[in-house]
Design an enzyme around this catalytic site. Structure first.
Site, PDB file in Angstrom:
ATOM      1  N   LYS A 111       0.817  -1.222   0.000  1.00 18.33           N
ATOM      2  CA  LYS A 111       0.000   0.000   0.000  1.00 18.33           C
ATOM      3  C   LYS A 111       0.847   1.267   0.000  1.00 18.33           C
ATOM      4  CE  LYS A 111      -4.326  -1.856   1.635  1.00 18.33           C
ATOM      5  NZ  LYS A 111      -5.445  -1.816   2.549  1.00 18.33           N
ATOM      6  N   LYS A 192      -5.481 -10.513  -4.754  1.00 18.75           N
ATOM      7  CA  LYS A 192      -6.709 -10.833  -4.000  1.00 18.75           C
ATOM      8  C   LYS A 192      -7.829  -9.847  -4.339  1.00 18.75           C
ATOM      9  CE  LYS A 192      -6.422  -8.123   0.206  1.00 18.75           C
ATOM     10  NZ  LYS A 192      -6.958  -8.001   1.524  1.00 18.75           N
ATOM     11  N   LYS A 195     -11.580  -4.327  -1.729  1.00 16.21           N
ATOM     12  CA  LYS A 195     -12.578  -3.248  -1.762  1.00 16.21           C
ATOM     13  C   LYS A 195     -12.050  -2.026  -2.486  1.00 16.21           C
ATOM     14  CE  LYS A 195     -13.912  -4.015   3.023  1.00 16.21           C
ATOM     15  NZ  LYS A 195     -12.702  -3.873   3.826  1.00 16.21           N
TER      16      LYS A 195
HETATM   17  N1  AQP Z   1      -9.878 -11.502  -1.156  1.00 16.78           N
HETATM   18  C1  AQP Z   1     -10.087 -11.983   0.049  1.00 16.78           C
HETATM   19  N2  AQP Z   1     -10.286 -13.303   0.233  1.00 16.78           N
HETATM   20  C2  AQP Z   1     -10.530 -13.825   1.460  1.00 16.78           C
HETATM   21  N3  AQP Z   1     -10.613 -13.071   2.589  1.00 16.78           N
HETATM   22  C3  AQP Z   1     -10.432 -11.742   2.447  1.00 16.78           C
HETATM   23  N4  AQP Z   1     -10.448 -10.729   3.335  1.00 16.78           N
HETATM   24  C4  AQP Z   1     -10.209  -9.564   2.698  1.00 16.78           C
HETATM   25  N5  AQP Z   1     -10.027  -9.785   1.396  1.00 16.78           N
HETATM   26  C5  AQP Z   1     -10.156 -11.132   1.189  1.00 16.78           C
HETATM   27  C6  AQP Z   1     -10.730 -10.908   4.758  1.00 16.78           C
HETATM   28  O1  AQP Z   1     -11.865 -10.119   5.066  1.00 16.78           O
HETATM   29  C7  AQP Z   1     -11.775  -9.696   6.418  1.00 16.78           C
HETATM   30  C8  AQP Z   1     -12.110  -8.250   6.521  1.00 16.78           C
HETATM   31  O2  AQP Z   1     -11.155  -7.504   5.782  1.00 16.78           O
HETATM   32  P1  AQP Z   1     -11.013  -5.967   6.055  1.00 16.78           P
HETATM   33  O3  AQP Z   1     -12.187  -5.246   5.604  1.00 16.78           O
HETATM   34  O4  AQP Z   1     -10.690  -5.739   7.471  1.00 16.78           O
HETATM   35  O5  AQP Z   1      -9.743  -5.473   5.260  1.00 16.78           O
HETATM   36  P2  AQP Z   1      -8.880  -5.977   4.106  1.00 16.78           P
HETATM   37  O6  AQP Z   1      -8.279  -7.301   4.384  1.00 16.78           O
HETATM   38  O7  AQP Z   1      -7.922  -4.881   3.839  1.00 16.78           O
HETATM   39  O8  AQP Z   1      -9.950  -6.110   2.954  1.00 16.78           O
HETATM   40  P3  AQP Z   1      -9.883  -5.583   1.479  1.00 16.78           P
HETATM   41  O9  AQP Z   1     -11.120  -5.995   0.816  1.00 16.78           O
HETATM   42  O10 AQP Z   1      -8.638  -5.973   0.791  1.00 16.78           O
HETATM   43  O11 AQP Z   1      -9.911  -4.019   1.628  1.00 16.78           O
HETATM   44  P4  AQP Z   1      -8.915  -2.922   1.129  1.00 16.78           P
HETATM   45  O12 AQP Z   1      -8.935  -2.988  -0.348  1.00 16.78           O
HETATM   46  O13 AQP Z   1      -9.518  -1.657   1.666  1.00 16.78           O
HETATM   47  O14 AQP Z   1      -7.563  -3.234   1.709  1.00 16.78           O
HETATM   48  C9  AQP Z   1     -10.362 -10.022   6.901  1.00 16.78           C
HETATM   49  O15 AQP Z   1     -10.422 -11.162   7.744  1.00 16.78           O
HETATM   50  C10 AQP Z   1      -9.621 -10.368   5.642  1.00 16.78           C
HETATM   51  O16 AQP Z   1      -8.649 -11.359   5.874  1.00 16.78           O
END
Ligand code: AQP
Length: 328
Positions: A111, A192, A195
């Site tokens: 990031k 992966k 969001k």
């Molecule tokens: N692609 C994924 N596959 C499986 N699990 C996932 N998680 C996130 N992406 C995947 C799991 O979702 C939970 C909540 O995640 P979060 O919202 O706390 O943050 P994150 O991991 O940063 O999710 P994103 O979607 O990737 O958001 P951005 O793009 O904002 O960084 C966690 O348990 C995570 O493991």
């Protein structure tokens, strides 16, 4: 009964990766464990947020928690910033962490991209995550496997503090799904699903309409071989789609491969659209009811009180070990 803790950031667009990798486990665990689930709003301000939208997104995630089946009678549901102990413990743990270990976190590296003006919050957020977990004497942390490195860091910090001050923290274990622990992006299956990705067709959000789901799946990247089988090295796109199909339908992967022998990607994708829409429709219906009800805010208020009641004595114990404060 084990103490379980996990959280989701209120950054909008909760997607099927979040659901299949993490949230699905939350529901299964609530029946036999002492579960605490949090909307981690303080994590979301590691990147700038619009305050009005953030407030709405906090309620959106909390409503989704309940829509997927979390029951405030069985699990504690609350918003992180409503319990002050998270920030307090985070500082104590910051003073027991090393800059070297934090700079090795892959999410930070991805990031920040070596940008000197990357936020300090982005750098230190794994410590806040460790505080979230350790504040409740958590034993089990259900998360997607993209969080494995952060869970290891949390364990390292807890063990380090315990070596200095015996029995300060319970050392938690991460819990990962056997399948779909990491759902990949639909447009680039080597990354992966996320969001924050710019292309909305790279993900399926839990609240997407059927027409959007159809468009995203039909556009999903596959390969030129044309056979429906899992091979993560050579065919990551179709492997990802088969995994999603299996997670939503409950059908094992070898049975899916057999069912679609001789079929083309187009037919398989059409069926995946149906399976996905069928799984998400009841969640969306329940979400619409909960989001506008008073039930949601009451659950979060009561949840914060219950969480705080658990956190306060644990934080008192930790402060005492470190020699902080004089108040009994
Ligand atoms: N692609 C994924 N596959 C499986 N699990 C996932 N998680 C996130 N992406 C995947 C799991 O979702 C939970 C909540 O995640 P979060 O919202 O706390 O943050 P994150 O991991 O940063 O999710 P994103 O979607 O990737 O958001 P951005 O793009 O904002 O960084 C966690 O348990 C995570 O493991």
């Amino acid at each position: 009964m084990a103490r379980v803790f996990s959280g989701v950031q209120p950054t909008g667009n909760i997607h099927i990766g979040n659901y299949l990798g993490a949230l699905r486990q939350f529901v299964e665990l609530q029946n036999d464990n002492d579960c605490i689930y949090c909307v981690v709003d303080m994590h979301s301000i590691t990147v700038p947020q619009n305050p009005k939208e953030l407030r709405q997104h906090i309620l959106d995630v909390a409503a989704l928690y309940m829509a997927i089946g979390l029951d405030p009678e069985k699990a504690i549901l609350f918003v992180q910033s409503d319990v002050p102990g998270h920030a307090e413990l985070s500082w104590i743990l910051t003073c027991s962490s090393y800059t070297g270990e934090l700079s090795r976190m892959t999410q930070f590296k991805e990031k920040s991209r070596n940008n000197e003006s990357a936020g300090m919050g982005l750098f230190s957020y794994p410590i806040l995550m460790a505080a979230d977990i350790l504040l409740y004497d958590t034993e089990i942390v259900p998360v997607g496997n993209d969080q494995k490195q952060h869970i290891e860091l949390c364990r390292d910090i807890a063990i380090r503090v315990n070596n200095r001050f015996e029995n300060t923290f319970v050392v938690p274990e991460g819990k990962y799904m056997k399948s779909a622990a990491r759902v990949m992006s639909l447009d680039d299956p080597t990354n992966k699903m996320s969001k924050s990705a710019e292309n909305i067709h790279s993900r399926i959000s839990l609240l997407d309409e059927p027409s959007k789901i159809k468009k995203s799946i039909m556009k999903a990247t596959t390969d030129s071989e044309g056979t429906i089988r899992v091979d993560w090295d050579e065919k990551p796109g179709i492997s990802n789609l088969i995994t999603i199909y299996s997670a939503f339908s409950g059908i094992d992967i070898p049975d899916i491969e057999k069912k679609y022998e001789g079929c083309g990607y187009g037919d398989f994708k059409k069926d995946l659209v149906d399976v996905t829409v069928e799984a998400l429709t009841p969640i969306q219906e329940r979400y619409a009811e909960i989001r506008k009800s008073e039930e949601l805010k009451t659950a979060l208020k009561e949840g914060a009180e219950k969480a705080n009641a658990i956190a306060v004595p644990i934080l008192r114990r930790v402060k005492k070990k470190f020699g902080l404060g004089v108040k009994k």
